[in-house]
Structures are given as C-alpha cells and as structure tokens.
Write a protein that holds these residues in place. Structure first.
Motif, PDB file in Angstrom:
ATOM      1  N   THR A   1     -96.529-107.340 -11.678  1.00 30.70           N
ATOM      2  CA  THR A   1     -95.674-107.110 -12.954  1.00 30.70           C
ATOM      3  C   THR A   1     -96.228-107.352 -14.509  1.00 30.70           C
ATOM      4  OG1 THR A   1     -93.963-107.236 -11.322  1.00 30.70           O
ATOM      5  CG2 THR A   1     -93.395-106.777 -13.498  1.00 30.70           C
TER       6      THR A   1
ATOM      7  N   ARG B   1     -98.705-105.204 -16.151  1.00 32.80           N
ATOM      8  CA  ARG B   1     -98.258-104.286 -16.820  1.00 32.80           C
ATOM      9  C   ARG B   1     -98.491-103.837 -18.261  1.00 32.80           C
ATOM     10  NH1 ARG B   1     -93.291-102.018 -12.883  1.00 32.80           N
ATOM     11  NH2 ARG B   1     -94.638-102.152 -10.929  1.00 32.80           N
TER      12      ARG B   1
ATOM     13  N   ARG C   1    -100.350-101.969 -10.844  1.00 28.20           N
ATOM     14  CA  ARG C   1    -100.245-102.936 -11.856  1.00 28.20           C
ATOM     15  C   ARG C   1    -100.031-102.284 -12.981  1.00 28.20           C
ATOM     16  NH1 ARG C   1    -105.643-106.135  -9.125  1.00 28.20           N
ATOM     17  NH2 ARG C   1    -104.136-107.397  -7.805  1.00 28.20           N
ATOM     18  N   ARG C   2     -99.953-101.096 -13.213  1.00 26.68           N
ATOM     19  CA  ARG C   2     -99.401-100.343 -14.529  1.00 26.68           C
ATOM     20  C   ARG C   2     -98.065 -99.665 -14.335  1.00 26.68           C
ATOM     21  NH1 ARG C   2    -102.907-103.544 -15.960  1.00 26.68           N
ATOM     22  NH2 ARG C   2    -105.081-103.176 -16.931  1.00 26.68           N
ATOM     23  N   GLY C   3     -97.542-100.145 -13.377  1.00 25.21           N
ATOM     24  CA  GLY C   3     -96.033 -99.329 -13.159  1.00 25.21           C
ATOM     25  C   GLY C   3     -96.179 -97.813 -13.026  1.00 25.21           C
TER      26      GLY C   3
END
Ligand SMILES: Cc1cc2nc3c(=O)[nH]c(=O)nc-3n(C[C@H](O)[C@H](O)[C@H](O)COP(=O)(O)OP(=O)(O)OC[C@H]3O[C@@H](n4cnc5c(N)ncnc54)[C@H](O)[C@@H]3O)c2cc1C
Length: 503
Positions: free
Chosen positions: A430, A433, A68-70
């Motif tokens: 996404t 993020r 969820r934070r890439g």
C-alpha cells in the motif's frame, strides 16, 4: 503539421500503447512527468488481445507490481494458476503450474520454502486477458493525465539542443525523452540505430481458432516425430512446425489449405480444416537490443527483446523493464537522480533479458523432433518432475530467482521486498502505491528517521515492529530492496547505500 489538441512539449513521448507502454506511462505520470503516448492502432480492440488468443500468464513479479500500484484489484477476477501458497486442505488432483519445453511441473511438487526470498503476499502467477490488462492501464493512465493519441505511427526523431522532435504520420512533436515501447519491429530502435542481434528461428508457431472435421486431433499437448500440436479447447490449436521459421517469415497468410497441410504433417492423420476464424504465426527468433539507452532514447518491452512465447515470459519481462525504468527516468527529469541512476536501467535489466532469451532457447532445443533431443527431453522430464526440479523451474519461470546487484550483500538486497507491515497495520504494497520508496525500520533508529524526513518527497518511513528477518531495509520505488541490515544500523553505511538511489 503539429497536433493542436495536446500540449506542444512533453517530458516523455512513448511510442506504443501496448501493455508495456501503458504501464510505463502510468509509472512516469505517477512520478509527476508529463507523458504523451503515440499509438499506431486506431482502436485498442485487436481480437488477438482478446480470449482465447489474448490470455497471458502474469508471473509473481508482475502480479506484485500491479498490486503495488493498486491495479491488481481492477483486473476482473484474474484466473489463479496453481499456487503453492494456496493449497486447499485434503487430497487434490495434481495441478499443472506451468511448463518447461512442454514438460509440465505441478504445484504439489514445488517447495516455496526453498526460494531465497520470503513468499510474496500475492499469487505466484495469474492468467489475465491482454485486452483487459490494457484497458485497466489505459484507464489509470487517463486518471494520471497521460495523453494517448491513436492512429499515429512514430516514424523517427531528431535530436535538438532542447531535446527531441519526434516524427509521426500525423505530425511532429517535441519531447525531452523518447521511449520505444513499439514492439518487436520497433521504429524507435531502428531510428536510433540500435543493433538488435540474436539467433534465427528453428520453427514457425501458429495459433489458430478453426472448425475441424475428419480424423480428430488429440486434446492437450502432442509431441510427434514431425513437430508439436496442442489443442487446449476444441478448435483452438497451437502448433510448432520446425521449418526454420520459413512460413512465418514468408508473410504468407494462414489459409485453410496451408494450415491443414501443416497440421496433417505434424499430427500424421487426415484432419480437415473446414474454416479458419482467426490465426497468427510467430517464431522462436531471439534477439536483444545491444543497449537499452542511447542518449535521450530508451527501449522497453518487446522493442528491447524478442523470444519465443514458450513459458510465457515476454510480457512479464516488459512490465519489469517499465517498473525499473519509470522511477529512474522520472527522477532524472526532476533533477533528483544520483549520477548514473538512469544507466542502471540497462545494467540491471539487460542481463535479466539475456537470461530469459537463453531460457527460451534452451526450451527450443528440447522440443526439436529429433531422436537425440527426444532422449534428452526424457531425462530433463524426470528431473523437472522431482521436488528440486519443479521448485527450480517454477522459480525461474515466475521470476522469483531474479536478483539485481545493488551493492549490498544482505540476502534480501536486490530482490523484491517482502510485504512488510507497519505498526499500524499498513503494508509495504500500500505504501508503494504513490510511487515513492519505503524505509522500513524495526527499532526507531534516529539516523534513519532523520534521513527519511529529509527525503520525504521520495521515500516513506515505515516503523515495522517485526519485519521478517531484518532490522532495517530501504526499498526502492520499484519494490526492490536496495539495502538491508540485520544488525544495529551503521549510519555511514546506510547513507552511502541510500545515496546510490536517492538525492
Ligand atoms: C502466442 C503468444 C503468447 C504469449 N504468451 C505470453 C504469456 O503467457 N506471458 C507473457 O509474459 N508474454 C507472452 N507473450 C508475449 C507478450 O505478448 C509480449 O511480450 C507483450 O505483448 C509485449 O508488450 P509490448 O507492449 O512490449 O509490445 P506490444 O504488445 O507488441 O505492443 C506494441 C504497441 O506498439 C504499437 N506500435 C508498433 N509500432 C509503432 C509505431 N511505429 N508507432 C506507434 N505505435 C506503434 C503497436 O500497435 C502496439 O500497440 C506471448 C506472445 C505470443 C505471440
């Protein structure tokens, strides 16, 4: 002396650039805070963070958080642990998915459909190398403008009218807030006078990379009448000596002679330790900070709780703390926090930590090399081997049963959100993020759309044609469902729920 190469004051100073301190730094910087990380070690390359010592199991909640934070894609091919959602078709060998007190559970026995939350779109667990995880986090922290100062040990702090002055071995620094991510022996915790009570150890654990000769040790996990040893690959040995933690607490280094003596005692054979390449000891001491916040000082990760690494949950617990705290502290600093928001860090995370400590204590009981405990272990092993048992234990180990009281009784509320998909195909993962929350709406409700527009600096609005099982849901920046409904939206109820988390 003051540092001259960095700004003189920061919103947050973090003691410790371990995985938890770095992840928290990223969370705070993502939300617009200025962050300074002070790290005792001169370089990040501790051999205990590299393979084989540095291998860590990341549970469902951590894998989801990284996604969820890439950050998940930046980890180089993390090794997938047996995953009940990704079974290849056809007959396969039974795959161990984890253990409870050394009792294995297998992917084939887990019924993920019974978990009271929809399956995540990411794997339920992964293995990652600490050094690599820290490198990925440090890189991200750098791109977000976090200052990291190494070779600098935090020694204490003073409160001032303006905030805090943090004292270090290389000078003093002004900051509004101080977070101790400085591990089990946290100097921040001690300087804040926060009590760290719990239970004393029953054993010394030792992990060692050695050259062996003489009588061969058995591969795998071996429980004997005098303890346990585990050889996962030739020469990489982990043991448990039920000495009340004396070896570890003595501070005595792991010498060839001592290791050989303990191994011989446990294994009951004339094994020879020819050379110790690297070794470390640890215990099952379990302690938790009485409070995770004292004024402008907060504790996160091992600084807030320690327990045995059995079942591998410490890092996951710490990453969960950081995810929970980051957006709340950032909102407090921006003046965008509802009253009491920051205190929910302690009220939400302390009970979760306490449960993990008890989970680790329960395992120690079953591992004692005594007849009564061996008998109990047999019984628990038969239970863990059932479908119900494996499903329950896996759910606990992977953090899937974790639920926070968010004041809403919808079955999704307080749990990690499903990966909702918007009408244009974007996913919740996404959308999260950039560190904002998400309001998911299946029906184009006007009140929801208007609220989301007014809060667009804090929350995305996502039209989701078929959100699994809900009409609408409000997801916090940490991915927890704060509110959800299956029915037509009651605007007043929604506004009341939303006001707990956003202003
Ligand atoms: C053998 C073993 C196996 C494990 N396996 C797993 C597993 O599979 N899964 C899992 O989830 N967990 C596991 N753990 C636990 C996990 O490693 C820890 O919970 C995790 O490293 C905690 O991260 P942290 O950032 O809070 O603390 P740490 O990793 O201890 O980092 C603290 C940092 O603070 C720095 N520091 C300390 N004091 C100061 C100071 N005064 N000033 C400035 N800096 C300071 C240190 O140098 C360090 O870099 C295991 C632990 C052990 C021992």
């Amino acid at each position: 002396m003051t540092h001259t190469h960095i700004p003189s004051t920061h919103d947050v100073a973090i003691a410790g650039a371990g995985p938890v301190g770095l992840f928290l730094a990223c969370e705070l910087a993502l939300a617009g805070c200025t962050v300074l990380v002070l790290e005792r070690a001169a370089t990040p390359d501790s051999p205990f963070k590299q393979l084989p010592f540095g291998m860590r199991g990341l549970s469902s909640t951590s894998v989801e958080a990284l996604d969820r934070r890439g950050l998940l894609d930046e980890l180089e091919v993390p090794q997938r642990v047996a995953d009940p959602h990704s079974r290849p078709p056809g007959p396969v060998a039974r795959r161990q998915a984890g253990h409870f007190a050394g009792i294995p559970f297998h992917a084939e026995d887990i019924d993920a459909a019974r978990w009271q939350r929809p399956p995540a779109s990411t794997p339920t667990s992964l293995l990652a190398e600490m050094a690599e995880l820290e490198a990925v986090l440090e890189r991200r922290a750098g791109t977000l403008g976090v200052h990291i100062v190494r070779d600098t040990t935090v020694t204490g702090f003073d409160e001032t009218a303006q905030g805090l002055v943090v004292h270090t071995t290389t000078g003093s620094i002004a900051a509004q807030w101080l977070v101790g991510c400085d591990g089990a022996r946290s100097a921040v915790r001690r300087a804040a006078g926060i009590d760290f009570a719990g239970t004393e150890p029953e054993f010394t654990g030792c992990t060692a990379l050695v050259d062996l000769a003489g009588a061969p040790l058995e591969p795998g996990r071996n429980v004997t009448e005098r303890g346990m040893y585990f050889q996962s690959q030739p020469g990489y040995v982990m043991l448990q000596d039920f000495d009340g933690g004396a070896w570890h607490d003595s501070g005595e280094p792991v010498t060839r002679e001592r290791l050989q003596q303990v191994l011989r005692k446990i294994a009951g054979i004339d094994v020879m330790v020819k050379h110790v390449h690297r070794a470390t000891t640890w215990t099952d001491r379990a302690r938790q900070a009485a409070t995770y916040r004292k004024g402008r000082v907060l504790l996160v990760g091992d600084a807030a709780h320690i327990h045995s690494p059995l079942g591998g949950q410490g890092l996951n617990l710490g990453l969960g703390d950081a995810l929970n705290l980051g957006w709340k502290l950032a909102a407090t600093i921006r003046g965008a926090a509802p009253p009491g928001l920051l205190d929910t860090y302690h009220t939400e995370r302390h009970p979760i930590g306490a449960r993990v400590l008890d989970w680790s204590r329960a395992q120690v009981v079953l591992m004692r090399p005594a007849p009564a405990e061996r008998a109990l272990r047999e019984i628990v092993a038969s239970l863990v081997g059932t479908r119900d048992g494996s499903t329950y234990v896996a759910g606990r180990v992977w953090g899937i049963h974790t639920r926070i009281d968010v004041g809403c009784d919808h079955p999704l509320a307080g749990r990690s959100a499903p990966n909702f998909v918007s009408q244009n195909g974007a996913t919740l993962a996404t959308a999260l993020r950039d560190g904002r929350g998400v309001l998911v709406d299946a029906g184009g409700d006007e009140a929801l759309a208007a609220w989301a527009h007014a809060h667009r600096d804090q929350v995305h609005y996502m039209m989701s044609p078929n959100p699994p099982g809900v009409r609408a849901a409000l997801v916090r920046p940490d991915g927890i469902v704060a509110w959800a409904t299956d029915d037509a939206v009651d605007a007043a109820a929604f506004h009341a729920a939303a006001a707990r988390w956003f202003v």
